[in-house]
Write a protein that holds these residues in place. Structure first.
Motif, PDB file in Angstrom:
ATOM      1  N   LEU A 121      -0.597   5.380   2.659  1.00  0.00           N
ATOM      2  CA  LEU A 121      -1.780   5.060   3.406  1.00  0.00           C
ATOM      3  C   LEU A 121      -2.505   6.373   3.529  1.00  0.00           C
ATOM      4  CD1 LEU A 121      -0.309   2.895   6.034  1.00  0.00           C
ATOM      5  CD2 LEU A 121      -1.776   2.171   4.118  1.00  0.00           C
TER       6      LEU A 121
ATOM      7  N   PHE B 209       0.862  -1.218   0.026  1.00  0.00           N
ATOM      8  CA  PHE B 209       0.076  -0.054   0.077  1.00  0.00           C
ATOM      9  C   PHE B 209       0.933   0.999  -0.096  1.00  0.00           C
ATOM     10  CE2 PHE B 209      -2.781  -2.976   2.703  1.00  0.00           C
ATOM     11  CZ  PHE B 209      -3.841  -3.174   1.480  1.00  0.00           C
TER      12      PHE B 209
ATOM     13  N   ARG C  72       5.600  13.192   4.440  1.00  0.00           N
ATOM     14  CA  ARG C  72       5.925  11.784   4.918  1.00  0.00           C
ATOM     15  C   ARG C  72       4.854  10.831   4.193  1.00  0.00           C
ATOM     16  NH1 ARG C  72       4.922  11.269  10.888  1.00  0.00           N
ATOM     17  NH2 ARG C  72       2.876  10.897  10.444  1.00  0.00           N
TER      18      ARG C  72
ATOM     19  N   THR D  82      11.472   1.292   9.387  1.00  0.00           N
ATOM     20  CA  THR D  82      11.121   0.071   8.915  1.00  0.00           C
ATOM     21  C   THR D  82      10.652  -0.405  10.224  1.00  0.00           C
ATOM     22  OG1 THR D  82      12.952  -1.103   8.814  1.00  0.00           O
ATOM     23  CG2 THR D  82      11.853  -0.480   6.761  1.00  0.00           C
TER      24      THR D  82
ATOM     25  N   ASP E 164      -1.631  -8.263   3.317  1.00  0.00           N
ATOM     26  CA  ASP E 164      -1.702  -9.431   3.725  1.00  0.00           C
ATOM     27  C   ASP E 164      -0.243  -9.371   4.685  1.00  0.00           C
ATOM     28  OD1 ASP E 164      -3.876 -10.351   2.906  1.00  0.00           O
ATOM     29  OD2 ASP E 164      -3.158 -11.137   0.971  1.00  0.00           O
ATOM     30  N   GLY E 165      -0.091  -8.567   5.164  1.00  0.00           N
ATOM     31  CA  GLY E 165       1.224  -8.438   6.082  1.00  0.00           C
ATOM     32  C   GLY E 165       1.351  -7.517   6.992  1.00  0.00           C
ATOM     33  N   ASN E 166       2.216  -7.697   8.159  1.00  0.00           N
ATOM     34  CA  ASN E 166       2.351  -6.663   9.100  1.00  0.00           C
ATOM     35  C   ASN E 166       3.552  -5.505   8.878  1.00  0.00           C
ATOM     36  OD1 ASN E 166       0.524  -7.941  10.858  1.00  0.00           O
ATOM     37  ND2 ASN E 166       1.931  -9.143  11.642  1.00  0.00           N
ATOM     38  N   PHE E 167       4.185  -5.794   7.858  1.00  0.00           N
ATOM     39  CA  PHE E 167       5.177  -4.893   7.605  1.00  0.00           C
ATOM     40  C   PHE E 167       4.702  -3.665   7.220  1.00  0.00           C
ATOM     41  CE2 PHE E 167       8.040  -2.591   4.337  1.00  0.00           C
ATOM     42  CZ  PHE E 167       9.282  -2.711   5.092  1.00  0.00           C
ATOM     43  N   ARG E 168       5.362  -2.610   7.999  1.00  0.00           N
ATOM     44  CA  ARG E 168       5.130  -1.184   7.849  1.00  0.00           C
ATOM     45  C   ARG E 168       6.465  -0.151   7.768  1.00  0.00           C
ATOM     46  NH1 ARG E 168       0.300   1.573   9.181  1.00  0.00           N
ATOM     47  NH2 ARG E 168      -1.403   0.121   9.679  1.00  0.00           N
ATOM     48  N   ARG E 169       6.455   0.791   6.929  1.00  0.00           N
ATOM     49  CA  ARG E 169       7.525   1.785   6.885  1.00  0.00           C
ATOM     50  C   ARG E 169       6.811   3.021   6.515  1.00  0.00           C
ATOM     51  NH1 ARG E 169      10.608   0.150   1.278  1.00  0.00           N
ATOM     52  NH2 ARG E 169       9.367   1.035   0.087  1.00  0.00           N
ATOM     53  N   THR E 170       7.894   4.040   6.870  1.00  0.00           N
ATOM     54  CA  THR E 170       7.509   5.450   6.816  1.00  0.00           C
ATOM     55  C   THR E 170       8.981   6.054   5.874  1.00  0.00           C
ATOM     56  OG1 THR E 170       8.405   6.387   8.619  1.00  0.00           O
ATOM     57  CG2 THR E 170       6.071   5.805   8.805  1.00  0.00           C
TER      58      THR E 170
ATOM     59  N   LYS F 232       2.523   0.170   3.756  1.00  0.00           N
ATOM     60  CA  LYS F 232       2.272  -1.211   4.557  1.00  0.00           C
ATOM     61  C   LYS F 232       2.075  -2.228   3.500  1.00  0.00           C
ATOM     62  CE  LYS F 232      -0.914  -3.516   7.650  1.00  0.00           C
ATOM     63  NZ  LYS F 232      -1.228  -4.849   6.539  1.00  0.00           N
ATOM     64  N   LYS F 233       2.451  -3.385   3.922  1.00  0.00           N
ATOM     65  CA  LYS F 233       2.341  -4.508   3.083  1.00  0.00           C
ATOM     66  C   LYS F 233       0.995  -5.196   3.080  1.00  0.00           C
ATOM     67  CE  LYS F 233       4.840  -8.761   1.660  1.00  0.00           C
ATOM     68  NZ  LYS F 233       6.058  -9.506   1.915  1.00  0.00           N
TER      69      LYS F 233
ATOM     70  N   HIS G 151      -4.714   8.902   1.922  1.00  0.00           N
ATOM     71  CA  HIS G 151      -5.659   8.943   0.851  1.00  0.00           C
ATOM     72  C   HIS G 151      -6.010  10.243   0.241  1.00  0.00           C
ATOM     73  CE1 HIS G 151      -5.863   4.663   0.490  1.00  0.00           C
ATOM     74  NE2 HIS G 151      -6.097   4.450   1.625  1.00  0.00           N
TER      75      HIS G 151
ATOM     76  N   GLU H 155       3.528   6.874   4.229  1.00  0.00           N
ATOM     77  CA  GLU H 155       3.477   5.862   5.022  1.00  0.00           C
ATOM     78  C   GLU H 155       3.074   4.340   4.282  1.00  0.00           C
ATOM     79  OE1 GLU H 155       0.675   6.817   8.303  1.00  0.00           O
ATOM     80  OE2 GLU H 155       1.817   8.249   8.833  1.00  0.00           O
TER      81      GLU H 155
END
Lengths: 210, 296
Positions: free
Chosen positions: B152, B149, B198, B265, B205-211, B202-203, B154, B200
């Motif tokens: 985030l 994504f 900034r 990350t 189907d996954g928990n992975f997040r990064r900014t 996110k993957k 929108h 933001e």
């Protein structure tokens, strides 16, 4: 002119009285409560934001849970009780002067230990301590939006925390490594500052391999 | 927001400066002070040479609507005064389609003997500040980070980017019976007001997040500025003179927006920062228009 001044004085006094009576002094004395119960719920984190779900199916990279600590007589408990016993309208509760009731726990969560019932991958076997494999988010605590925090730092924020309107400490836990097996289940133990340990297990999660 | 504050402060300072000098002019002893008011419409064209997308974002590619040429119309209000003979201080406020006076120009010109007919030489210092829209820069991530994504947020990603240019130019001026002409050209320096943004991610189907945090720098660039003004006198009544005003100007430069990129990350502590210096793009601003002026 004199009549106008008198009229103005009456209007000002009337409005001043309204302002004084609309002000309300809230009692900021915290109501003490004790964490006695733990509840673990599944999170659906497939999309952009995590939401609580009743489903036991999760993607291998989206294993997440929500852990709640609360007093068994707290609002969390009341809500569950009302739903079970009172059909129709639930009881309306209003706080005097719209004051939020501050709650403060007699003890705070000091540390957390998470153990896995099943192997996660070739290196993390069943029974292993996987606390370091999780990151966390706490509702209501300031954090860089969009990112997680370490589990320890989330719990450190709960020390001497004042809870408004609900004495519930909620922490969301997110597993970082991908689960390579088809099942997952965890035991979550929270050690409180008074030495007590509250433990709860997750449901057995079916991992939907892709 | 800081840029907006800077603009506001600059406007306030300009107002205080012109007001105080104006008061000084009114109490001057020689009685030669003149004031001028003008309004003119101008068309502006901004050209830049877009670069192909690389591995890092180039904010220059997202100025305006992303096309190489942007055009807009402006209504300009000009206030000028000569506190003492030979010196001219002028302020121009420009209003674009949003009807907000977001652009200003302050200039100080020294033109000895300009009240006499014939050719004169002098110099001019000009500070111009105008807003430019930075639109949908998140498209870079939407195209590059297709497995995530990518943004985030929108909301429509748009921000005002203020471009400031200070120039010092020699001036050649001609004063005739009906027509006055001023031509100026010289070097300057231009900067983009710094900002931060900034992204933001996110993957699915996954928990992975990064900014990804971008903090831009002023990125100064050399500028070649040029402008021409023509005053055509139509009437003169006692000490009041009015007529047509024609104006054209141009700014030429090679611009870039340097920035620091911080990728975090999973957690805020897990951060990597690097400085990115995209290649310079040729950029030009051309403006031409006309209107009316009154000197009194």
């Amino acid at each position: 002119m004199r009549t106008f001044r008198k009229l103005l004085t009456v209007i000002i006094l009337f409005n001043a009285a309204r302002i004084f009576t609309s002000c309300c002094e809230c009692d900021e004395t915290p109501v003490r409560f004790t964490f006695r119960s733990i509840d673990v719920r599944n999170l659906d984190n497939k999309g952009e934001w995590a939401i609580v779900t009743a489903s036991n199916n999760m993607a291998p990279e989206a294993v997440a849970f929500e852990v709640s600590l609360f007093d068994s007589t707290g609002y969390f408990g009341y809500a569950a009780l009302q739903k079970a016993l009172l059909p129709g309208f639930s009881k309306a509760m209003a706080f005097r002067c719209d004051c939020s009731i501050p709650f403060q726990a007699t003890s705070y969560p000091e540390s957390i230990v998470i153990k896995t019932f099943f192997a996660i991958n070739d290196t993390i076997q069943a029974g292993a301590d996987v606390t370091g494999c999780f990151v966390a988010r706490s509702s209501g605590n300031g954090t860089i939006s969009g990112l997680y925090q370490s589990v320890e730092s989330v719990f450190s924020l709960a020390r001497d925390k004042i809870y408004y309107d609900s004495g519930v400490e909620t922490v969301q836990l997110f597993l970082m490594p991908e689960i390579k097996t088809d099942k997952a289940k965890f035991e979550i133990s929270v050690r409180l500052s008074d030495g007590r340990i509250l433990s709860g297990n997750t449901q057995t999660i079916n991992i939907r391999q892709q | 927001m800081n840029s907006l504050k800077n603009i506001t402060v600059a406007f306030a300072l300009a107002g205080m400066l012109t007001t105080s000098l104006g008061l000084k002019a009114q109490i001057g002893k020689n009685g030669n002070e003149t004031f001028s008011l003008g309004v003119h419409f101008s068309g502006r064209s901004i050209f830049r040479n877009p670069q192909p997308a690389g591995s890092s974002i180039d904010f220059m590619n997202y100025l305006g609507d992303g096309k190489p040429v942007q055009t807009c119309g402006l209504i300009n209000l000009v206030f000028g005064m000569n506190p003492v003979p030979g010196w001219t201080i002028s302020t121009t406020l420009s209003i674009n389609s949003s009807m907000a006076p977001g652009q200003m120009q302050i200039s100080v010109m020294n033109l000895p003997g300009d009240t006499l007919q014939g050719w004169h030489l002098g110099w001019k210092t000009s500070l111009v500040m105008f807003p430019r829209y930075l639109n949908e820069f998140n498209r870079f991530h939407i195209e590059r980070d297709s497995l995530l994504f990518a943004d985030l947020n929108h909301n429509y990603r748009q921000r005002l980017l203020y471009d400031a240019c200070l120039s010092v130019m020699p001036v050649a001026a001609f004063r005739g019976e009906k027509i006055s002409l001023r031509v100026a050209a010289g070097p300057g320096i231009a900067v983009f007001m710094p900002f931060s943004e900034r992204i933001e991610q996110k993957k699915p189907d996954g928990n992975f997040r990064r900014t990804i945090t971008y903090e831009t720098e002023a990125s100064p660039a050399a500028v070649l500025a040029a402008e021409t003004e023509v005053y055509i006198s139509l009437f003169r009544v006692r000490h009041t003179e009015g007529g047509l005003l024609l104006r054209a100007g141009s700014l030429l430069s090679y611009r870039q927006i340097r920035y620091r990129e911080t990728v975090r990350t999973w957690t805020a502590e897990n951060a990597e920062t690097r400085r990115v210096s995209p290649g310079r793009q040729f950029s030009s601003l051309t403006e031409a228009g006309g209107g009316f002026y009154v000197n009194f």
